[in-house]
Design a protein around this motif. Structure first.
Motif, PDB file in Angstrom:
ATOM      1  N   GLY A 160       0.777  -1.231   0.000  1.00  0.00           N
ATOM      2  CA  GLY A 160       0.000   0.000   0.000  1.00  0.00           C
ATOM      3  C   GLY A 160       0.806   1.278   0.000  1.00  0.00           C
ATOM      4  N   TYR A 161       2.115   1.166  -0.222  1.00  0.00           N
ATOM      5  CA  TYR A 161       2.982   2.349  -0.249  1.00  0.00           C
ATOM      6  C   TYR A 161       3.579   2.486  -1.649  1.00  0.00           C
ATOM      7  CZ  TYR A 161       2.568   1.469   4.736  1.00  0.00           C
ATOM      8  OH  TYR A 161       2.066   1.223   5.992  1.00  0.00           O
ATOM      9  N   ASP A 162       3.225   3.526  -2.345  1.00  0.00           N
ATOM     10  CA  ASP A 162       3.660   3.698  -3.733  1.00  0.00           C
ATOM     11  C   ASP A 162       5.081   4.246  -3.760  1.00  0.00           C
ATOM     12  OD1 ASP A 162       3.743   3.837  -6.462  1.00  0.00           O
ATOM     13  OD2 ASP A 162       2.530   5.656  -6.618  1.00  0.00           O
ATOM     14  N   VAL A 163       6.040   3.365  -3.511  1.00  0.00           N
ATOM     15  CA  VAL A 163       7.444   3.763  -3.407  1.00  0.00           C
ATOM     16  C   VAL A 163       8.282   2.926  -4.363  1.00  0.00           C
ATOM     17  CG1 VAL A 163       9.467   3.937  -1.903  1.00  0.00           C
ATOM     18  CG2 VAL A 163       7.190   4.461  -1.002  1.00  0.00           C
ATOM     19  N   ILE A 164       8.904   3.600  -5.317  1.00  0.00           N
ATOM     20  CA  ILE A 164       9.929   3.004  -6.174  1.00  0.00           C
ATOM     21  C   ILE A 164      11.208   3.777  -5.886  1.00  0.00           C
ATOM     22  CG2 ILE A 164      10.679   2.501  -8.525  1.00  0.00           C
ATOM     23  CD1 ILE A 164       8.195   0.963  -7.759  1.00  0.00           C
ATOM     24  N   ALA A 165      12.195   3.099  -5.344  1.00  0.00           N
ATOM     25  CA  ALA A 165      13.421   3.799  -4.946  1.00  0.00           C
ATOM     26  C   ALA A 165      14.601   2.850  -5.048  1.00  0.00           C
ATOM     27  CB  ALA A 165      13.295   4.334  -3.519  1.00  0.00           C
TER      28      ALA A 165
END
Length: 324
Positions: free
Chosen positions: A246-251
């Motif tokens: 549920g966390y839209d994180v691309i890193a």
């Protein structure tokens, strides 16, 4: 990852002869070699990715890529150079997102996304949110809940302030609705000291890549919680992505090529057409396999939109974190 010399030796053994691709530029471009300014010295990840592309590029461009090294300023020297270079199609730069985006913003340089023409993302290695196996945190949600409830800051190990792993944390905290002020940031001046610190119990969490944490996960020292990529990693098939949670994180750490601003559309298309074919080259695919990199992260057509989004996010989050 395999040493650079081993990868390049295999590429040479495979053989790169053959006819020039029809994707080569029209109207005589390029008619001489293209210089590529690398933002870090030879031997590192940026250089490795440049050499992987350089070894096959002439088949599709009709001319060679010539590596040059314009180092310094945490990568910004090469980026400043390409910003000011003549937009003639014969000058490119290659750098990771630390030098191309994060360092210019953190250093307050007069650079922004419009100062470059993004050509291709060559590779992307995602960060994995990791804690000690002995820590009480067994999930990302447990971390988020503890941070919201705790009156004392949770310690996070980072390479340094305003680096790509620090930025990855800022993206996650934004998604979770948490202020960076709720955490104790422990900068270590590099990835090695950061890893040694968490193993020694000096902090609770870090972001690092699969190649760095795998051995410690295998021996039971570290526990991966989530990967900041669009899909799960083959090395850790049971570890969910941030997006799944549920966390839209691309890193992570990306390496990309850039041209000067104002490069004509026909030359941009000529370069990108060649890159589309380079992506499919068997020798390049083998190099990706040897270096444990995902060939699907070699991105041409969507790269400009990704680049602009990353620059916008980094400018917002880093300036706030640095008090700018």
């Amino acid at each position: 990852m395999k040493p650079l010399s081993n990868v390049l030796g295999l590429l040479a053994a495979i053989g790169l002869g053959g006819l020039i691709s029809t994707a080569s530029a029209q109207d005589g471009y390029p008619d001489r070699p293209i210089s590529v300014a690398a933002c870090y010295p030879a031997g590192g990840g940026v250089d490795r990715n440049l050499r992987m592309v350089e070894r096959v590029a002439a088949k599709y461009l009709g001319q060679s890529l010539l590596p040059q090294y314009r180092t310094g300023g945490s990568g910004t020297v090469a980026m400043q150079y390409i910003k000011d270079a003549e937009p003639n199609g014969y000058e490119l730069a290659i750098c990771d997102n630390g030098g191309a985006i994060i360092a210019p913003i953190a250093q307050g340089l007069d650079l922004d996304a419009d100062d470059f023409t993004p050509i291709v993302q060559v590779s992307f290695v995602p960060w994995i949110m990791t804690t000690r196996a002995s820590s009480p945190y067994d999930s990302v949600d447990a971390f988020i809940e503890a941070a919201k409830a705790s009156e004392s800051p949770i310690a996070i190990e980072i390479s340094d302030i305003a680096t790509s792993d620090h930025y990855g944390w800022l993206l996650l905290l934004k998604e979770a609705g948490l202020s960076p002020d709720k955490f104790k940031w422990n900068p270590h001046g590099g990835g090695g000291p950061k890893m040694r610190a968490i193993i020694a119990g000096e902090g609770d969490f870090l972001f690092d890549d699969a190649g760095e944490i795998s051995g410690y996960v295998d021996n039971g020292t570290l526990r991966p919680l989530a990967v900041a990529s669009s899909s799960r990693l083959p090395q850790f098939p049971d570890v969910p992505t941030m997006r799944e949670l549920g966390y839209d994180v691309i890193a992570g750490s990306s390496v990309a090529m850039y041209a000067p601003p104002g490069l004509s559309d026909d030359k941009v298309e000529a370069l990108q057409a060649a890159m589309r074919e380079i992506k499919q080259d068997p020798a390049l695919l083998k190099a990706f396999e040897l270096t444990l990199q995902d060939p699907d992260t070699f991105i041409v057509d969507e790269f400009e939109a990704m680049w602009r989004k990353d620059w916008s996010n980094a400018a917002e989050l880093l300036k706030a974190a640095l008090g700018g």
